[in-house]
Design an enzyme around this catalytic site. Structure first.
Site, PDB file in Angstrom:
ATOM      1  N   CYS A 142      -2.984  -2.846  -8.298  1.00 38.87           N
ATOM      2  CA  CYS A 142      -3.654  -1.676  -7.720  1.00 38.87           C
ATOM      3  C   CYS A 142      -3.803  -1.760  -6.195  1.00 38.87           C
ATOM      4  CB  CYS A 142      -5.038  -1.494  -8.327  1.00 38.87           C
ATOM      5  SG  CYS A 142      -5.115  -1.781 -10.104  1.00 38.87           S
ATOM      6  N   CYS A 196      -1.668   0.064  -3.376  1.00 41.96           N
ATOM      7  CA  CYS A 196      -1.896   1.481  -3.049  1.00 41.96           C
ATOM      8  C   CYS A 196      -3.351   1.760  -2.658  1.00 41.96           C
ATOM      9  CB  CYS A 196      -1.534   2.371  -4.237  1.00 41.96           C
ATOM     10  SG  CYS A 196       0.223   2.386  -4.587  1.00 41.96           S
ATOM     11  N   HIS A 197      -4.295   1.123  -3.375  1.00 43.81           N
ATOM     12  CA  HIS A 197      -5.702   1.483  -3.145  1.00 43.81           C
ATOM     13  C   HIS A 197      -6.406   0.562  -2.141  1.00 43.81           C
ATOM     14  CE1 HIS A 197      -5.631   4.501  -6.323  1.00 43.81           C
ATOM     15  NE2 HIS A 197      -4.966   3.643  -7.057  1.00 43.81           N
ATOM     16  N   MET A 219      -0.785   8.398  -9.721  1.00 44.82           N
ATOM     17  CA  MET A 219      -1.354   7.228 -10.406  1.00 44.82           C
ATOM     18  C   MET A 219      -0.536   6.940 -11.671  1.00 44.82           C
ATOM     19  SD  MET A 219      -3.985   5.104 -10.835  1.00 44.82           S
ATOM     20  CE  MET A 219      -4.860   4.321 -12.190  1.00 44.82           C
ATOM     21  N   HIS A 266       6.915   0.905   7.764  1.00 47.19           N
ATOM     22  CA  HIS A 266       7.353  -0.166   6.865  1.00 47.19           C
ATOM     23  C   HIS A 266       8.489  -0.989   7.492  1.00 47.19           C
ATOM     24  CE1 HIS A 266       7.409  -2.135   2.964  1.00 47.19           C
ATOM     25  NE2 HIS A 266       8.722  -2.059   2.988  1.00 47.19           N
ATOM     26  N   HIS A 304      14.095   4.113   3.329  1.00 52.81           N
ATOM     27  CA  HIS A 304      13.988   2.640   3.265  1.00 52.81           C
ATOM     28  C   HIS A 304      15.249   2.053   3.891  1.00 52.81           C
ATOM     29  CE1 HIS A 304      13.618  -1.431   1.708  1.00 52.81           C
ATOM     30  NE2 HIS A 304      12.343  -1.177   1.506  1.00 52.81           N
TER      31      HIS A 304
END
Ligand code: DHE
Length: 585
Positions: A82, A85-86, A123, A362, A405
């Protein structure tokens, strides 16, 4: 091998690459409802943090009951699945914040349901996909109602304690002691073995296997080409001396608890003087002595997001690049969207230019002149361009694809547009070309010039070489096994300027050429040898199965060699010494 011009846009979303301990695994899960494309699955997995021992926080009277063991398990699941992302502190990143003021409003039933079924906002459906059991979902719904544990910081005393100089500079060779063609050496990430393989680019012989950090990630080379720096996801940096009779680690240090990037000083006069590494946790970068890895300066990246200027407690350090134009490191801070130009000429009076770019920076690389740095703000579908000479943001370009990417991207001279830089995408099959020549082609510079389809979505890397006439695009995370084991090759001379037609490509069945029958290996990251005559591909299987490296002749596009060895466990990134040292891509 076959050629085709595809006009059909394959939609990719629908299957998820499992995110497991240590990040991605080549294995695929069953079809998943949403938030399940490769882009969604390609979120950081904080596996080192997942191993931390934590204590149950002070409970409030109405808090759910949770044993110490359950809290430990919840923490591990949270960090591995998790936190990418969170956020480690649950304050949100690409995913929503999950601080207790919010989760307590949601309540247990809502949390249990969203964990089970997911949401259209992205999610994953951890329950119905079978990735978490019913008991684990119940545990996670309770876990989220409690205060999160804060992982420890990692400051100078910790770094100094972890720092080891195994061979002091005075005891190292004064000249190269081996017969290796160092410029043509490949440092190959053996991801799940926590090792790298040094493979001779001429003979394909494995010259050494060196133990490095956990879930080892990337290699970079010092400006002189002598020292190889390797970083593991656990923040361990290994400095390997390629001049030794048997190249090996001469110094190492742990720079954080979770890390992804390492680089060296490249500016004239500062060759091999400094190394730098960036961490996901704690959010910081550290500048080290280039001979010994002694930590000299740690700088936190905590701060305010570039646009709404709210405070972010854990902005991760993503890619780092050594400027060729100034004594500077270009440090990309993911969540705050800032590109830092850190002047290493005076560490005591550190000067940093802070460039407002875009959130979720990124990976990226330089253009062919090495003046401009191009980096993907991947969750925003944009490329930020920085002029490393003037220290300014040059442009922000929408790629019209989903989740660019580039790796370091690919530079080539387009027959109509002149010099361009290319990226592929994780979220769809498009390849985007951006003009990079403001002097010779001012009308095209910093514009999206063309966007055409590659083999399929789930691409991670794109590559060419100044001596090559081809552009290679992988599709590593594509849900279709055959596609993810193949590579698209475009002939650069055939590119046109018509945005409405597709470009022809040849498909190379790299996985098939590897002749592996067990498992479902994925093909990842094209990398050229030093001459630009051969391209190497990793055929990445799970760690208990056979993997390989396939070498292709760039002129004929025919199979040249397959490297197989029981020691080649989960090969992924490959870093040719000369191309990495000189930023040739
Ligand atoms: Fe990477 C580069 C982060 C997963 C192979 N990866 C990078 C960079 C970052 C990054 C920030 C740029 C470094 C630089 O230039 O300084 N990678 C992450 C993640 O956060 C992510 C998505 C999930 C995680 O938990 O780590 C992730 N990466 C992977 C993989 O699963 C890959 C495919 C296989 C592996 O070995 O782990 C992978 N990443 C690579 C490679 C590069 C890279 C090969 C360097 C490309 C180059 O050409 O320089």
């Amino acid at each position: 091998m076959f050629t085709r011009a595809t006009k059909i846009r394959q939609t990719l979303l629908g299957t998820v690459a499992l995110v497991v301990a240590g990040g991605l695994t080549p294995a695929l899960a069953e079809d998943n409802a949403h938030g399940s494309g490769p882009a969604a699955a390609y979120s950081p997995s904080m596996t080192t943090l997942g191993q931390l021992q934590v204590e149950v926080p002070g409970m409030r009277p109405d808090d759910p009951v949770m044993t110490a063991e359950e809290f430990q398990e919840g923490t591990q699941i949270y960090f591995e699945r998790c936190a990418g992302c969170h956020g480690v502190l649950r304050k949100g990143a690409t995913g929503k914040p999950l601080t207790t003021d919010i989760t307590r409003d949601y309540g247990f039933d809502y949390l249990e349901s969203i964990l089970t079924y997911g949401s259209p906002a992205g999610m994953p459906n951890w329950g119905t996909s079978g990735e978490l059991t019913e008991d684990q979902i119940n545990l996670m719904a309770r876990y989220l109602l409690l205060e999160p544990p804060a992982p420890p910081e990692w400051g100078m005393p910790d770094m100094k304690e972890s720092w080891q100089v195994i061979v002091a500079p005075k005891d190292r060779p004064t000249e190269k002691m081996n017969d290796i063609d160092i410029e043509n050496l490949m440092s190959v990430t053996l991801r799940d073995a926590g090792q790298i393989a040094l493979i001779d680019g001429g003979t394909y012989e494995i010259r050494s296997i060196i133990t490095t950090g956990y879930a080892v990630h990337i290699s970079r080379i010092s400006a002189s080409g002598r020292y190889l720096m390797v970083i593991g996801r656990d923040g361990l940096v290994n400095m390997i001396d390629l001049w030794m009779e048997e190249p090996d680690t001469v110094a190492k240090i742990k720079i954080g608890m979770e890390a992804r990037s390492v680089e060296t000083s490249k500016f004239e006069g500062y060759e091999d003087k400094y190394a730098v590494a960036g961490a996901y946790w704690p959010p910081q970068y550290v500048i080290m002595d280039g001979d010994t890895l002694e930590p000299l300066k740690i700088v936190s990246t905590r701060g305010n997001v570039y646009d709404d200027q709210t405070y972010h407690p854990e902005p991760r350090v993503a890619s780092i690049l050594g400027s060729h134009y100034k004594p500077e490191f270009i440090i990309n801070v993911k969540e705050t969207g800032k590109i830092l130009m850190v002047d290493y000429s005076d560490l005591k009076n550190l000067k940093t230019v802070e460039i407002e770019a875009e959130r979720f920076l990124h990976d990226g690389g330089l253009d062919s002149t090495h003046r401009y740095f191009m980096v993907a703000a991947n969750a925003r579908n944009k490329i930020a361009v920085v002029d490393t000479k003037d220290g300014k943001l040059t442009a922000l370009i929408e790629t019209e694809g989903q989740t660019p990417h580039p790796g370091r991207g690919a530079n080539f001279v387009h027959p109509v547009f002149g010099p361009v830089w290319a990226t592929s995408h994780l979220g769809d099959e498009s390849v985007a070309l951006i003009g990079t020549d403001p002097e010779g082609h001012p009308d095209q510079a910093w514009k999206l010039l063309d966007s055409f389809y590659g083999l399929g979505g789930g691409s991670l890397f794109i590559k060419t070489h100044p001596n090559s006439e081809h552009l290679y695009v992988d599709a590593t995370l594509n849900p279709d096994a055959e596609t993810s084991a193949s590579v698209a090759v475009f002939k650069i001379a055939d590119f046109d300027d018509d945005r409405d037609t597709e470009e022809e490509y040849t498909t190379l069945p790299i996985g098939e050429w590897a002749g592996i029958t067990d498992g479902q290996p994925r093909v990842v990251q094209p990398e050229f040898n030093k001459h630009g005559t051969e391209v190497w591909f990793s055929v990445w299987n799970s760690k208990d199965k056979e993997s390989a490296i396939v070498v292709v002749d760039d002129k004929t596009l025919e199979l040249k060699y397959v490297i197989k060895d029981p020691r080649l466990i989960t090969p992924t990134g490959k870093f040719n010494v000369l191309n990495t040292q000189k930023d040739v891509y």
